[in-house]
Design an enzyme around this catalytic site. Structure first.
Site, PDB file in Angstrom:
ATOM      1  N   GLY A   1       0.784  -1.222   0.000  1.00  0.00           N
ATOM      2  CA  GLY A   1       0.000   0.000   0.000  1.00  0.00           C
ATOM      3  C   GLY A   1       0.817   1.274   0.000  1.00  0.00           C
ATOM      4  O   GLY A   1       1.916   1.348  -0.560  1.00  0.00           O
ATOM      5  N   SER A   2       0.279   2.290   0.678  1.00  0.00           N
ATOM      6  CA  SER A   2       0.909   3.609   0.685  1.00  0.00           C
ATOM      7  C   SER A   2       0.758   4.233   2.060  1.00  0.00           C
ATOM      8  O   SER A   2       0.066   3.704   2.933  1.00  0.00           O
ATOM      9  CB  SER A   2       0.257   4.514  -0.367  1.00  0.00           C
ATOM     10  OG  SER A   2      -1.127   4.697  -0.083  1.00  0.00           O
TER      11      SER A   2
ATOM     12  N   ARG B   1      -0.474  10.656  -1.048  1.00  0.00           N
ATOM     13  CA  ARG B   1       0.132   9.482  -0.437  1.00  0.00           C
ATOM     14  C   ARG B   1       1.310   9.012  -1.286  1.00  0.00           C
ATOM     15  O   ARG B   1       1.410   9.343  -2.467  1.00  0.00           O
ATOM     16  CB  ARG B   1      -0.906   8.358  -0.289  1.00  0.00           C
ATOM     17  CG  ARG B   1      -2.098   8.752   0.583  1.00  0.00           C
ATOM     18  CD  ARG B   1      -3.084   7.610   0.740  1.00  0.00           C
ATOM     19  NE  ARG B   1      -2.528   6.492   1.487  1.00  0.00           N
ATOM     20  CZ  ARG B   1      -2.513   6.412   2.811  1.00  0.00           C
ATOM     21  NH1 ARG B   1      -3.003   7.395   3.545  1.00  0.00           N
ATOM     22  NH2 ARG B   1      -2.004   5.357   3.422  1.00  0.00           N
TER      23      ARG B   1
ATOM     24  N   HIS C   1     -38.638   4.850 -13.909  1.00  0.00           N
ATOM     25  CA  HIS C   1     -39.068   6.164 -13.436  1.00  0.00           C
ATOM     26  C   HIS C   1     -39.894   5.990 -12.161  1.00  0.00           C
ATOM     27  O   HIS C   1     -40.695   5.062 -12.060  1.00  0.00           O
ATOM     28  CB  HIS C   1     -39.932   6.844 -14.509  1.00  0.00           C
ATOM     29  CG  HIS C   1     -40.545   8.128 -14.061  1.00  0.00           C
ATOM     30  ND1 HIS C   1     -39.831   9.305 -13.981  1.00  0.00           N
ATOM     31  CD2 HIS C   1     -41.804   8.421 -13.645  1.00  0.00           C
ATOM     32  CE1 HIS C   1     -40.623  10.275 -13.555  1.00  0.00           C
ATOM     33  NE2 HIS C   1     -41.831   9.766 -13.334  1.00  0.00           N
TER      34      HIS C   1
END
Length: 469
Positions: A145-146, A272, A442
């Site tokens: 990840g970061s 990040r 609708h």
């Protein structure tokens, strides 16, 4: 041939890593997942899920404060911040528990600890008691990840200057919140805390907020945020942050000169960066840079039995991108031929109203020299939106000269849900007539997409006719 402990080791248990582990188990391979903190990674524990829990509480509070619009009289509505935080933690714990059970049900070995490479097939894991153990596998996926990318601003290390993780757990709602960064993270926190009553100021270095989105979105969204009391300062740079009389003061440079802004809390929402520290990638010979680990379209690094997916590659930093990349990587290493269209990735901003986008922006179409058409339909002309009390915003669709849908951009209610019809249309290379021929129920918000597409051909039913030049 050397015998390894596992067919695959996955380093990182976020939405990329745990999905990759599950897909591996589904294909009958033996897999080990190594996670140093909590299963679910940043997204589940400190990102996507907790922010959306706070977002929902803020949404309900805003709705209740404005309930008289719906004929519901109110009195004495207040925010109990501890209960808001308790709800957030309960949701996170439930989802983490679900992933734990999934790992068990698929027979996936989960090891808690911090991993580093020993060689191309071996990983050393340092556990919480400081003991270490080696594990080996035929293939390894890096899914670490970061982490927040903090700017080198003087005073950025002060106690009241927080990253997004710390901001999620503040003990009370700040009276004055300054957010440095007008990207997705910054604007989501701005929407949440302004709805809870904070006086919010956003400071953005670029000329506009949400600069990566279609220009029409940013132009319309900026005044919406200002209407809600959020001050937005663009083309502004924070020079320093200082403590002063129990709060902090930011000094910034703007087009109109230097200015000072007081704050109770400061959020650094400046993006990040890939989390590669401590992996010892050099021992495995994996090539990487400040931008992340380089891979091919299947996630393979320069070391062919080692893959990398998600934020750590420095590409599109979204949880759903990581999950999809995890599936692609696993299927490729198992000898399959997976398909992946990296150009069709929906992104969402959970603000008030929501924003969602997929495909090409108008600015990108211009830059690429594509002959294109655009059409918008306003939510204010949609019955369902008006019954919700959310008539602000629009849906914009972009097609090429052959009426093939190439971009969809939404600013309005439930944009994060509506965007997927646009994603499917772009992925399937649908033409405007394909959408027009599909009946939309609708009254629903989905009719806005149908009407916008009709506008591409000049046959919109609930918009004034286009005047011929």
């Amino acid at each position: 041939m050397e015998k390894h402990d596992f067919d695959l080791i996955v380093i990182g248990g976020g939405p990329g890593g745990y999905v990759a582990a599950i897909r591996t188990a589904q294909l009958g391979a033996k897999v080990c997942l190594i996670e140093k903190h909590k299963l679910g990674g940043t997204c589940l524990n400190w990102g996507c899920i907790p922010t959306k829990a706070l977002y929902r509480s803020a949404e309900v509070y805003h709705l209740m404060k404005n309930s008289e619009e719906f004929g519901i009289l109110k009195s004495g509505i207040t925010v109990d911040w501890e209960l808001v935080q308790c709800r957030k933690r309960k949701i996170v714990d439930q989802l983490v528990g679900g992933i734990v059970q999934l790992m068990k049900s698929y027979g996936i070995t989960v090891i808690e600890g911090e991993a580093q490479f020993e060689d191309t097939n071996t990983v050393l894991v340092r556990k919480s008691d400081e003991t270490t153990e080696n594990y080996s596998a035929d293939h390894i996926i890096i899914a670490t990840g970061s982490k927040p990318a903090l700017l080198p601003i003087e005073g950025a290390d002060l106690p009241d200057v927080l990253d997004s993780t710390a901001m999620l757990s503040v003990e009370h709602i700040p009276n004055r919140l300054v957010i440095i960064g007008g990207g997705v993270i910054g604007m989501e926190f701005a929407a949440i805390f302004s709805a809870f009553g904070s006086q919010v100021t956003v400071i953005e270095f670029l000329p506009s907020i949400l600069a990566q989105l279609d220009g029409d979105i940013s132009k319309r969204f900026t005044p919406m945020m200002k209407k809600r009391g959020v001050e937005i300062l663009t083309s502004a740079e924070v020079k320093k942050i200082e403590e002063e009389d129990g709060h902090v003061v930011l000094t910034l440079s703007t087009k109109k000169g230097d200015m000072k802004i007081p704050a109770d809390k400061v959020l650094m929402a400046t993006g990040r960066k890939p989390a590669v520290e401590g992996l010892m990638l050099e021992k495995a010979g994996v090539a990487y840079s400040k931008k992340g680990i380089g891979t091919n379209s299947y996630g393979q690094t320069n070391i062919l039995n080692i893959y990398a997916i998600g934020d750590v590659t420095g590409g599109i930093m979204l949880a759903h991108t990581a999950s999809h990349q995890g599936i692609i990587a696993v299927e490729h290493m198992m000898g399959m031929e997976p398909q992946y269209n990296a150009d069709v990735v929906p992104s969402c901003v959970f603000a008030f109203p929501e924003i969602a986008s997929v495909g090409m922006t108008e600015e990108e179409a211009v830059a690429k020299g594509i002959v294109y058409k655009t059409s918008k339909f306003m939510f204010g002309a949609n019955g369902k939106a008006l019954t919700l009390g959310e008539g602000e915003g629009f849906l914009k669709v972009i097609s090429d000269e052959d009426d093939v849908i190439i971009g969809v951009h939404i600013l309005g209610p439930h944009a994060s849900d509506l965007i997927h019809e646009g994603a499917l249309a772009i992925s399937m290379k649908a033409r405007a007539q394909d959408i027009i021929n599909t009946i939309h129920a609708h009254p629903t918000l989905a009719e806005v997409f149908s009407e916008a597409v009709m506008g591409l051909k000049g046959i919109g039913l609930h918009a004034a006719p286009i005047k011929k030049k």
